[in-house]
Design a protein around this motif. Structure first.
Motif, PDB file in Angstrom:
ATOM      1  N   SER A  13       0.818  -1.202   0.000  1.00 39.41           N
ATOM      2  CA  SER A  13       0.000   0.000   0.000  1.00 39.41           C
ATOM      3  C   SER A  13       0.857   1.260   0.000  1.00 39.41           C
ATOM      4  CB  SER A  13      -0.911  -0.012   1.233  1.00 39.41           C
ATOM      5  OG  SER A  13      -1.550   1.227   1.392  1.00 39.41           O
ATOM      6  N   LYS A  14       0.299   2.328  -0.548  1.00 35.06           N
ATOM      7  CA  LYS A  14       0.934   3.638  -0.481  1.00 35.06           C
ATOM      8  C   LYS A  14       0.563   4.377   0.802  1.00 35.06           C
ATOM      9  CE  LYS A  14       1.084   4.435  -5.490  1.00 35.06           C
ATOM     10  NZ  LYS A  14       0.613   5.315  -6.589  1.00 35.06           N
ATOM     11  N   ILE A  15      -0.382   3.835   1.539  1.00 33.45           N
ATOM     12  CA  ILE A  15      -0.855   4.500   2.757  1.00 33.45           C
ATOM     13  C   ILE A  15       0.234   4.482   3.819  1.00 33.45           C
ATOM     14  CG2 ILE A  15      -2.568   4.444   4.611  1.00 33.45           C
ATOM     15  CD1 ILE A  15      -4.503   3.148   2.663  1.00 33.45           C
ATOM     16  N   GLY A  16       0.455   5.630   4.423  1.00 33.54           N
ATOM     17  CA  GLY A  16       1.413   5.751   5.514  1.00 33.54           C
ATOM     18  C   GLY A  16       0.767   6.466   6.679  1.00 33.54           C
ATOM     19  N   GLY A  17       1.423   6.472   7.809  1.00 38.35           N
ATOM     20  CA  GLY A  17       0.809   7.090   8.974  1.00 38.35           C
ATOM     21  C   GLY A  17       1.810   7.656   9.947  1.00 38.35           C
ATOM     22  N   GLN A  18       1.280   8.184  11.030  1.00 41.94           N
ATOM     23  CA  GLN A  18       2.098   8.752  12.095  1.00 41.94           C
ATOM     24  C   GLN A  18       1.336   8.651  13.401  1.00 41.94           C
ATOM     25  OE1 GLN A  18       3.737  12.702  11.461  1.00 41.94           O
ATOM     26  NE2 GLN A  18       3.564  13.194  13.639  1.00 41.94           N
ATOM     27  N   ALA A  19       2.044   8.266  14.441  1.00 36.14           N
ATOM     28  CA  ALA A  19       1.441   8.204  15.764  1.00 36.14           C
ATOM     29  C   ALA A  19       1.314   9.608  16.341  1.00 36.14           C
ATOM     30  CB  ALA A  19       2.286   7.332  16.687  1.00 36.14           C
ATOM     31  N   LEU A  20       0.198   9.857  17.020  1.00 38.16           N
ATOM     32  CA  LEU A  20      -0.069  11.146  17.645  1.00 38.16           C
ATOM     33  C   LEU A  20      -0.223  10.952  19.151  1.00 38.16           C
ATOM     34  CD1 LEU A  20      -2.792  12.309  15.087  1.00 38.16           C
ATOM     35  CD2 LEU A  20      -0.339  12.810  15.003  1.00 38.16           C
ATOM     36  N   ILE A  21      -0.713  11.953  19.827  1.00 34.83           N
ATOM     37  CA  ILE A  21      -1.008  11.836  21.248  1.00 34.83           C
ATOM     38  C   ILE A  21      -2.379  11.179  21.382  1.00 34.83           C
ATOM     39  CG2 ILE A  21      -1.397  13.111  23.402  1.00 34.83           C
ATOM     40  CD1 ILE A  21       0.522  15.234  22.327  1.00 34.83           C
ATOM     41  N   GLU A  22      -2.393   9.941  21.859  1.00 33.02           N
ATOM     42  CA  GLU A  22      -3.619   9.144  21.972  1.00 33.02           C
ATOM     43  C   GLU A  22      -4.350   9.058  20.634  1.00 33.02           C
ATOM     44  OE1 GLU A  22      -4.523   7.313  24.385  1.00 33.02           O
ATOM     45  OE2 GLU A  22      -3.099   8.004  25.908  1.00 33.02           O
ATOM     46  N   GLY A  23      -3.576   8.921  19.555  1.00 30.07           N
ATOM     47  CA  GLY A  23      -4.213   8.834  18.259  1.00 30.07           C
ATOM     48  C   GLY A  23      -3.240   8.502  17.153  1.00 30.07           C
ATOM     49  N   ILE A  24      -3.772   8.438  15.936  1.00 31.83           N
ATOM     50  CA  ILE A  24      -2.985   8.093  14.750  1.00 31.83           C
ATOM     51  C   ILE A  24      -3.499   8.893  13.562  1.00 31.83           C
ATOM     52  CG2 ILE A  24      -2.508   6.262  13.065  1.00 31.83           C
ATOM     53  CD1 ILE A  24      -2.549   4.270  15.353  1.00 31.83           C
ATOM     54  N   MET A 191       9.991   7.808  28.500  1.00 32.53           N
ATOM     55  CA  MET A 191       9.004   8.760  28.996  1.00 32.53           C
ATOM     56  C   MET A 191       7.616   8.149  28.838  1.00 32.53           C
ATOM     57  SD  MET A 191      10.603  12.189  27.217  1.00 32.53           S
ATOM     58  CE  MET A 191       9.234  13.220  27.775  1.00 32.53           C
ATOM     59  N   LYS A 192       6.773   8.288  29.858  1.00 31.50           N
ATOM     60  CA  LYS A 192       5.460   7.629  29.861  1.00 31.50           C
ATOM     61  C   LYS A 192       4.630   8.019  28.647  1.00 31.50           C
ATOM     62  CE  LYS A 192       1.268   7.049  32.626  1.00 31.50           C
ATOM     63  NZ  LYS A 192       0.561   7.404  33.874  1.00 31.50           N
ATOM     64  N   GLU A 193       4.551   9.325  28.343  1.00 32.79           N
ATOM     65  CA  GLU A 193       3.738   9.791  27.226  1.00 32.79           C
ATOM     66  C   GLU A 193       4.291   9.282  25.902  1.00 32.79           C
ATOM     67  OE1 GLU A 193       4.987  11.643  29.582  1.00 32.79           O
ATOM     68  OE2 GLU A 193       3.246  12.380  30.714  1.00 32.79           O
ATOM     69  N   ILE A 194       5.608   9.312  25.752  1.00 35.49           N
ATOM     70  CA  ILE A 194       6.221   8.855  24.507  1.00 35.49           C
ATOM     71  C   ILE A 194       6.066   7.347  24.357  1.00 35.49           C
ATOM     72  CG2 ILE A 194       8.356   8.740  23.178  1.00 35.49           C
ATOM     73  CD1 ILE A 194       7.195  11.517  23.411  1.00 35.49           C
ATOM     74  N   HIS A 195       6.158   6.619  25.469  1.00 35.40           N
ATOM     75  CA  HIS A 195       5.978   5.163  25.417  1.00 35.40           C
ATOM     76  C   HIS A 195       4.588   4.821  24.882  1.00 35.40           C
ATOM     77  CE1 HIS A 195       6.622   0.968  26.482  1.00 35.40           C
ATOM     78  NE2 HIS A 195       5.434   0.965  27.084  1.00 35.40           N
ATOM     79  N   THR A 196       3.580   5.573  25.320  1.00 34.19           N
ATOM     80  CA  THR A 196       2.216   5.362  24.821  1.00 34.19           C
ATOM     81  C   THR A 196       2.141   5.684  23.333  1.00 34.19           C
ATOM     82  OG1 THR A 196       1.270   5.903  26.984  1.00 34.19           O
ATOM     83  CG2 THR A 196      -0.201   6.024  25.084  1.00 34.19           C
ATOM     84  N   THR A 197       2.794   6.776  22.925  1.00 28.88           N
ATOM     85  CA  THR A 197       2.818   7.147  21.512  1.00 28.88           C
ATOM     86  C   THR A 197       3.486   6.062  20.675  1.00 28.88           C
ATOM     87  OG1 THR A 197       2.899   9.499  22.076  1.00 28.88           O
ATOM     88  CG2 THR A 197       3.568   8.894  19.850  1.00 28.88           C
ATOM     89  N   PHE A 198       4.539   5.454  21.203  1.00 25.66           N
ATOM     90  CA  PHE A 198       5.216   4.379  20.488  1.00 25.66           C
ATOM     91  C   PHE A 198       4.316   3.146  20.369  1.00 25.66           C
ATOM     92  CE2 PHE A 198       9.892   5.787  21.324  1.00 25.66           C
ATOM     93  CZ  PHE A 198       9.694   6.843  20.462  1.00 25.66           C
ATOM     94  N   LYS A 199       3.381   2.968  21.306  1.00 30.05           N
ATOM     95  CA  LYS A 199       2.398   1.890  21.175  1.00 30.05           C
ATOM     96  C   LYS A 199       1.463   2.167  19.992  1.00 30.05           C
ATOM     97  CE  LYS A 199       2.004  -0.122  25.801  1.00 30.05           C
ATOM     98  NZ  LYS A 199       1.038  -0.467  26.890  1.00 30.05           N
ATOM     99  N   TYR A 200       1.046   3.419  19.878  1.00 31.06           N
ATOM    100  CA  TYR A 200       0.221   3.790  18.725  1.00 31.06           C
ATOM    101  C   TYR A 200       1.012   3.637  17.430  1.00 31.06           C
ATOM    102  CZ  TYR A 200      -3.764   5.583  21.385  1.00 31.06           C
ATOM    103  OH  TYR A 200      -4.880   5.689  22.169  1.00 31.06           O
ATOM    104  N   HIS A 201       2.310   3.896  17.500  1.00 33.60           N
ATOM    105  CA  HIS A 201       3.175   3.706  16.336  1.00 33.60           C
ATOM    106  C   HIS A 201       3.153   2.239  15.912  1.00 33.60           C
ATOM    107  CE1 HIS A 201       7.391   4.520  14.391  1.00 33.60           C
ATOM    108  NE2 HIS A 201       6.448   4.335  13.509  1.00 33.60           N
TER     109      HIS A 201
END
Length: 332
Positions: A13-24, A191-201
């Motif tokens: 796929s050409k679809i790409g993404g990015q992890a956000l704060i509690e989102g994608i 970092m707690k917030e970044i760890h969560t963001t990496f989960k969304y990643h």
């Protein structure tokens, strides 16, 4: 095309993404979407039209030119979506109860702040905010360039005063660059917030892998997929760093500032080549693409984490609107 070639270059796929704060945020062919988990537990989804397929402007489709433009666009869009996702985590009660700090009180009384507030509330507020985002991105890029290019060159240049040959300085510069990148990623991952963001990643990668495998987008199917993807922005950054090390072998060490200037001139070249290599790695699976993908995939052990089911649900909600009606439009 032979069956062997088909096995090496399957649908990607050409679809790409990015992890956000509690989102994608997902970027498709004709649409981009942002899905966020709100404080009340619901998933908020926003979509907007883009020109990323056949209708894209020439500078986003021309090889070895599109890399720099796509990188800047991704950086700006990512910054805007990240800020918007952070705003969605603020409830009305929190916004009303939050007391401004002394600095915020002082700032709100200054003339520049009042001028900016009036501009943002006016009809041109969106344009002003976009300009601010561009300025912020430029500043962030400038700081990053100084950290990953000038600082290593300066430290390695000190070896010249000890009589070290140029190849030693080049090797030292490369080691410092890689150490800075990996060290920075490793530190923020704790970092707690970044760890969560990496989960969304990780959820973003798994969901795209599920779509590329032709499976139904369910939590169960997505959970089984790998969280490592060769088209990841992490891999792109690592490739650019490796390319800068390779190109740095041919740059003179007569003057550190002159070397830094030449490195800046080479940055668009590095980004362009890196982008084409990432696209190739995302499209084909062979010995060459595995080799160039290996460092970035290794780094993704730091920048991605195994997601929870609620995070996978957000990734699915972000991906679904971006899937084109005609799957042929989404092929490389």
């Amino acid at each position: 095309m032979s069956s062997n070639q088909q096995s090496q270059c399957k649908f990607k796929s050409k679809i790409g993404g990015q992890a956000l704060i509690e989102g994608i945020m997902m970027r498709g062919i004709d649409l981009s979407a942002m899905a966020c988990r709100l404080p009340d537990g619901t998933i908020d989804v926003e979509t907007w039209k883009i020109r990323n397929g056949k209708s894209a402007p020439w500078y986003l489709k021309t090889p070895f030119i599109r890399g720099c433009f796509n990188f800047v666009i991704s950086l700006v869009d990512g910054m805007k979506c990240t800020m918007k996702s952070a705003e969605k985590q603020m409830t009305d009660e929190e916004e009303d109860d939050e007391e401004p700090s002394p600095f915020e009180e002082w700032l709100s009384k200054t003339r520049p702040y009042k001028w900016l507030e009036a501009k943002l509330e006016g009809e041109n507020g969106k344009a002003v905010m976009n300009t601010i985002m561009i300025v912020v991105c430029v500043v962030v890029m400038a700081i990053s360039i100084c950290a990953f290019k000038f600082f290593p060159a300066l430290l390695s240049g000190l070896l010249g005063k000890l009589g070290a040959p140029d190849w030693t300085k080049t090797v030292s510069e490369g080691i410092i660059k890689i150490a800075l990148l990996v060290g920075y990623m490793w530190l923020i991952s704790h970092m707690k917030e970044i760890h969560t963001t990496f989960k969304y990643h990780g959820a973003e990668h798994k969901t795209i892998a599920c779509y590329e495998a032709g499976l139904e987008l369910t939590v169960e199917n997505v959970r089984k997929q790998t969280r490592f993807h060769p088209r990841c922005g992490t891999s792109f950054i690592f490739l650019v760093v490796l390319l800068s090390i390779a190109i740095g072998m041919f740059l003179p060490w007569d003057n550190v500032f002159a070397r830094f200037g030449l490195q800046l001139l080479m940055l668009p070249v590095e980004a362009s080549i890196g982008y084409e290599l990432i696209k190739l790695a995302g499209r084909c699976d062979n010995i060459f693409t595995r080799i160039i993908s290996a460092p970035g995939l290794w780094l993704q052990h730091i920048t991605t984490c195994e997601p929870d089911d609620p995070q996978i649900e957000v990734a699915i909600a972000a991906l679904k609107p971006c899937i084109p009606d005609d799957k042929n439009d989404d092929q490389w």
